[in-house]
Design an enzyme around this catalytic site. Structure first.
Site, PDB file in Angstrom:
ATOM      1  N   LYS A  76       0.861  -1.183   0.000  1.00 54.08           N
ATOM      2  CA  LYS A  76       0.000   0.000   0.000  1.00 54.08           C
ATOM      3  C   LYS A  76       0.890   1.223   0.000  1.00 54.08           C
ATOM      4  CE  LYS A  76      -4.119   1.924   0.660  1.00 54.08           C
ATOM      5  NZ  LYS A  76      -3.858   2.641  -0.600  1.00 54.08           N
ATOM      6  N   LYS A 124       4.833   2.352   8.482  1.00 51.11           N
ATOM      7  CA  LYS A 124       3.662   3.158   8.851  1.00 51.11           C
ATOM      8  C   LYS A 124       2.420   2.282   9.016  1.00 51.11           C
ATOM      9  CE  LYS A 124       3.652   6.838   6.460  1.00 51.11           C
ATOM     10  NZ  LYS A 124       3.472   7.785   5.352  1.00 51.11           N
ATOM     11  N   LYS A 138       5.260   2.018  -2.853  1.00 55.37           N
ATOM     12  CA  LYS A 138       5.164   3.421  -3.277  1.00 55.37           C
ATOM     13  C   LYS A 138       5.417   3.475  -4.767  1.00 55.37           C
ATOM     14  CE  LYS A 138       4.537   7.562  -1.414  1.00 55.37           C
ATOM     15  NZ  LYS A 138       3.776   7.942  -0.208  1.00 55.37           N
ATOM     16  N   THR A 170      -5.124  12.728   6.392  1.00 53.90           N
ATOM     17  CA  THR A 170      -3.727  12.807   6.833  1.00 53.90           C
ATOM     18  C   THR A 170      -3.587  13.871   7.912  1.00 53.90           C
ATOM     19  OG1 THR A 170      -2.989  12.070   4.683  1.00 53.90           O
ATOM     20  CG2 THR A 170      -1.355  13.204   6.036  1.00 53.90           C
ATOM     21  N   ASN A 220      -2.351  19.229   0.031  1.00 56.74           N
ATOM     22  CA  ASN A 220      -3.359  18.383   0.669  1.00 56.74           C
ATOM     23  C   ASN A 220      -3.137  18.284   2.183  1.00 56.74           C
ATOM     24  OD1 ASN A 220      -4.430  15.841   1.795  1.00 56.74           O
ATOM     25  ND2 ASN A 220      -5.266  15.605  -0.256  1.00 56.74           N
ATOM     26  N   SER A 272      -7.368   5.384   3.793  1.00 59.01           N
ATOM     27  CA  SER A 272      -7.248   4.678   2.511  1.00 59.01           C
ATOM     28  C   SER A 272      -7.647   3.217   2.683  1.00 59.01           C
ATOM     29  CB  SER A 272      -5.799   4.714   2.009  1.00 59.01           C
ATOM     30  OG  SER A 272      -5.590   5.803   1.165  1.00 59.01           O
TER      31      SER A 272
HETATM   32  P1  NAD Z   1       0.704  18.347  -2.282  1.00 58.54           P
HETATM   33  O1  NAD Z   1       1.308  18.235  -3.607  1.00 58.54           O
HETATM   34  O2  NAD Z   1      -0.776  18.442  -2.164  1.00 58.54           O
HETATM   35  O3  NAD Z   1       1.329  19.607  -1.493  1.00 58.54           O
HETATM   36  C1  NAD Z   1       2.698  19.807  -1.326  1.00 58.54           C
HETATM   37  C2  NAD Z   1       2.884  21.233  -0.860  1.00 58.54           C
HETATM   38  O4  NAD Z   1       4.255  21.472  -0.573  1.00 58.54           O
HETATM   39  C3  NAD Z   1       2.492  22.279  -1.922  1.00 58.54           C
HETATM   40  O5  NAD Z   1       1.860  23.376  -1.280  1.00 58.54           O
HETATM   41  C4  NAD Z   1       3.850  22.720  -2.481  1.00 58.54           C
HETATM   42  O6  NAD Z   1       3.827  24.014  -3.033  1.00 58.54           O
HETATM   43  C5  NAD Z   1       4.660  22.678  -1.192  1.00 58.54           C
HETATM   44  N1  NAD Z   1       6.093  22.697  -1.410  1.00 58.54           N
HETATM   45  C6  NAD Z   1       6.840  22.020  -2.308  1.00 58.54           C
HETATM   46  N2  NAD Z   1       8.143  22.350  -2.161  1.00 58.54           N
HETATM   47  C7  NAD Z   1       8.190  23.249  -1.148  1.00 58.54           C
HETATM   48  C8  NAD Z   1       9.228  23.980  -0.527  1.00 58.54           C
HETATM   49  N3  NAD Z   1      10.494  23.823  -0.923  1.00 58.54           N
HETATM   50  N4  NAD Z   1       8.926  24.834   0.487  1.00 58.54           N
HETATM   51  C9  NAD Z   1       7.653  24.979   0.899  1.00 58.54           C
HETATM   52  N5  NAD Z   1       6.632  24.313   0.349  1.00 58.54           N
HETATM   53  C10 NAD Z   1       6.901  23.474  -0.651  1.00 58.54           C
HETATM   54  O7  NAD Z   1       1.252  17.091  -1.449  1.00 58.54           O
HETATM   55  P2  NAD Z   1       0.664  16.470  -0.123  1.00 58.54           P
HETATM   56  O8  NAD Z   1      -0.187  15.327  -0.486  1.00 58.54           O
HETATM   57  O9  NAD Z   1       0.162  17.554   0.756  1.00 58.54           O
HETATM   58  O10 NAD Z   1       1.995  15.860   0.505  1.00 58.54           O
HETATM   59  C11 NAD Z   1       2.891  16.628   1.290  1.00 58.54           C
HETATM   60  C12 NAD Z   1       3.738  15.693   2.122  1.00 58.54           C
HETATM   61  O11 NAD Z   1       2.875  14.913   2.946  1.00 58.54           O
HETATM   62  C13 NAD Z   1       4.562  14.679   1.317  1.00 58.54           C
HETATM   63  O12 NAD Z   1       5.762  14.417   1.991  1.00 58.54           O
HETATM   64  C14 NAD Z   1       3.699  13.453   1.320  1.00 58.54           C
HETATM   65  O13 NAD Z   1       4.440  12.265   1.096  1.00 58.54           O
HETATM   66  C15 NAD Z   1       3.139  13.541   2.717  1.00 58.54           C
HETATM   67  N6  NAD Z   1       1.926  12.763   2.912  1.00 58.54           N
HETATM   68  C16 NAD Z   1       0.790  13.068   2.248  1.00 58.54           C
HETATM   69  C17 NAD Z   1      -0.337  12.295   2.432  1.00 58.54           C
HETATM   70  C18 NAD Z   1      -1.629  12.611   1.769  1.00 58.54           C
HETATM   71  O14 NAD Z   1      -2.636  11.942   2.087  1.00 58.54           O
HETATM   72  N7  NAD Z   1      -1.704  13.599   0.923  1.00 58.54           N
HETATM   73  C19 NAD Z   1      -0.281  11.185   3.292  1.00 58.54           C
HETATM   74  C20 NAD Z   1       0.894  10.921   3.985  1.00 58.54           C
HETATM   75  C21 NAD Z   1       1.994  11.721   3.770  1.00 58.54           C
END
Ligand code: NAD
Length: 406
Positions: free
Chosen positions: A67, A91, A103, A187, A217, A345
């Site tokens: 997953k 996790k 992944k 999340t 997100n 999920s």
């Molecule tokens: P996303 O693409 O929706 O958002 C990422 C955000 O980070 C955006 O606002 C982008 O502009 C910003 N960003 C990118 N580079 C940056 C920088 N250098 N400085 C500041 N901001 C920056 O992605 P997401 O789904 O929110 O995921 C973000 C993190 O959370 C990732 O590490 C992801 O693996 C982790 N995560 C997400 C989920 C999920 O359900 N979405 C679950 C577990 C972990």
């Protein structure tokens, strides 16, 4: 830049120093079961053909189907995907759901693609992976830059090829395509339940000042959730800039601004500053919610927070961890803090398989129970072993995986 998989192995080494595991298990858990590189041809709008590199790493499935999300990013490569797959295995074990770790990714800047090019790329990824994914084999989900719409295209492509239209092959789908209530906010919501369960133990005030790196997100939902609970989000950022207001940002207005302009920078309700400065803003709680390797040996000493809650995966390098521990900054590790996403999920997968639809309330009650229980168990383990929360979370996860592998 640290190689994220080397960071993951270093974290493994540190945690397994404290508790003994069998040497066979330790050797095996350092290696993914399988990793795949694929080429995805896409006919671009101008008639040319472009070939993108795609990946899937299936790390460990001792506890259930692989997953883990699929990331679309220009810097994504197999090493990053491997690290993320490893963390997914841990996790899922941390929150004790019946899933293993995997992944996926594509090296692409999706912002440079039109909607139809993005659809072709998403369907192309699924066509290449159709033999290795499936509801009982490997169940992908969204990650950075991948949306419910992308999940729906992939689920549809899988259904067309295999005839399985249950949707259970992929999670994070829109509600109308079999998605779960609450998946979008899961999340951040899960991270909030962990924060609430540990707030007093971590000596945080009732009203915290909060800084969030990333307004996607994970980060944007976190900003709304912490604000609604009465805390003050004083600064946030995205890839284009940062914004702060020490009296607390108006998050609803900021979301409107982001929707209209594509960035948090320039928001009239605060002062715009350099994104690279965000981590150094004084606060009670810092939430990295962007990418890995943000808190490093070279900048960790400038952090001015009491607690770091890692909604992003791998935002803190092992060397930075050492510095934070030495300074008494507590880190709530990614494999616990952001596990709400994979937990909901898994609820979605379960609902698809059983042809059920649970209410948002039901989803969040189940999520809260799991996140609180596991947060407290990790805190207790850390206290018993006189160690940090990351090592404690790794140990609990590894014990569960080792047991399943036996
Ligand atoms: P996303 O693409 O929706 O958002 C990422 C955000 O980070 C955006 O606002 C982008 O502009 C910003 N960003 C990118 N580079 C940056 C920088 N250098 N400085 C500041 N901001 C920056 O992605 P997401 O789904 O929110 O995921 C973000 C993190 O959370 C990732 O590490 C992801 O693996 C982790 N995560 C997400 C989920 C999920 O359900 N979405 C679950 C577990 C972990």
């Amino acid at each position: 830049m640290n190689n994220p998989f080397q960071n993951a192995l270093e974290q493994l080494k540190r945690a397994t120093f404290l508790v003994s595991f069998s040497s066979d298990f330790l050797e095996q858990i350092k290696h993914p079961n399988r990793q795949m590189n694929v080429s995805i041809p896409v006919k671009m709008d101008d008639g040319t053909l472009k070939v993108f590199e795609g990946y899937r790493v299936q790390f460990n499935n001792a506890r259930g189907p692989y997953k883990g999300g699929i990331r679309f990013h220009q810097d994504t490569d197999i090493e990053e995907v491997k690290a993320l797959a490893f963390w997914m295995a841990l996790k899922c074990a941390v929150v004790n759901i019946p899933m293993g770790g995997g992944k996926g990714g594509v090296t692409v800047n999706p912002k440079e693609l039109s909607e139809s090019e993005l659809e072709h790329l998403s369907r192309g990824w699924m066509r290449r992976m159709v033999d290795v994914v499936g509801p009982q084999k490997d169940v992908p989900a969204p990650d950075v830059n991948t949306t419910p719409q992308i999940m729906a295209w992939m689920a549809d492509e899988f259904g067309k090829i295999t005839g399985d239209v249950s949707g259970a092959v992929i999670t994070g789908k829109p509600l109308e395509s079999g998605g779960s209530e609450g998946r979008g906010t899961a999340t951040a919501q899960g991270g909030f339940y962990v924060f609430e369960a540990l707030r007093e133990q971590l000596l945080l005030p009732e009203v915290c000042s909060v800084v969030i790196q990333g307004f996607g997100n994970a980060g944007e939902h976190a900003a709304h959730i912490w604000t609604r609970a009465g805390h003050k989000v004083i600064a946030t950022s995205d890839s284009r800039g940062a914004i702060r207001n020490l009296d607390g940002l108006d998050i609803s207005a900021l979301s409107e601004h982001k929707k209209a302009t594509g960035t948090v920078a320039g928001f009239a309700g605060g002062e715009t500053f350099e994104a690279s400065e965000l981590l150094f803003q004084a606060c009670d709680l810092l939430i990295p919610a962007a990418l890995e390797n943000q808190i490093r040996e070279d900048n960790a000493s400038y952090l001015q927070t009491k607690v770091v809650l890692e909604l992003a995966n791998g935002p803190t390098t092992p060397e930075a961890d050492d510095q934070l521990i030495a300074r008494g900054v507590r880190v709530i590790p990614d494999i616990l803090a952001n596990a709400g996403g994979v937990t909901v999920s898994t609820f979605e997968w379960e609902q698809n398989l059983k042809e059920e639809h649970w209410s948002e309330e039901e989803v969040f009650v189940k999520l809260k129970t799991i996140m609180e229980r596991e947060a407290l168990a990790i805190f207790e383990k850390a206290t018993t072993l006189s160690t940090d929360l990351r090592r404690a979370a790794f140990i609990i996860a590894l014990e569960r995986i080792e047991e399943a592998m036996k």
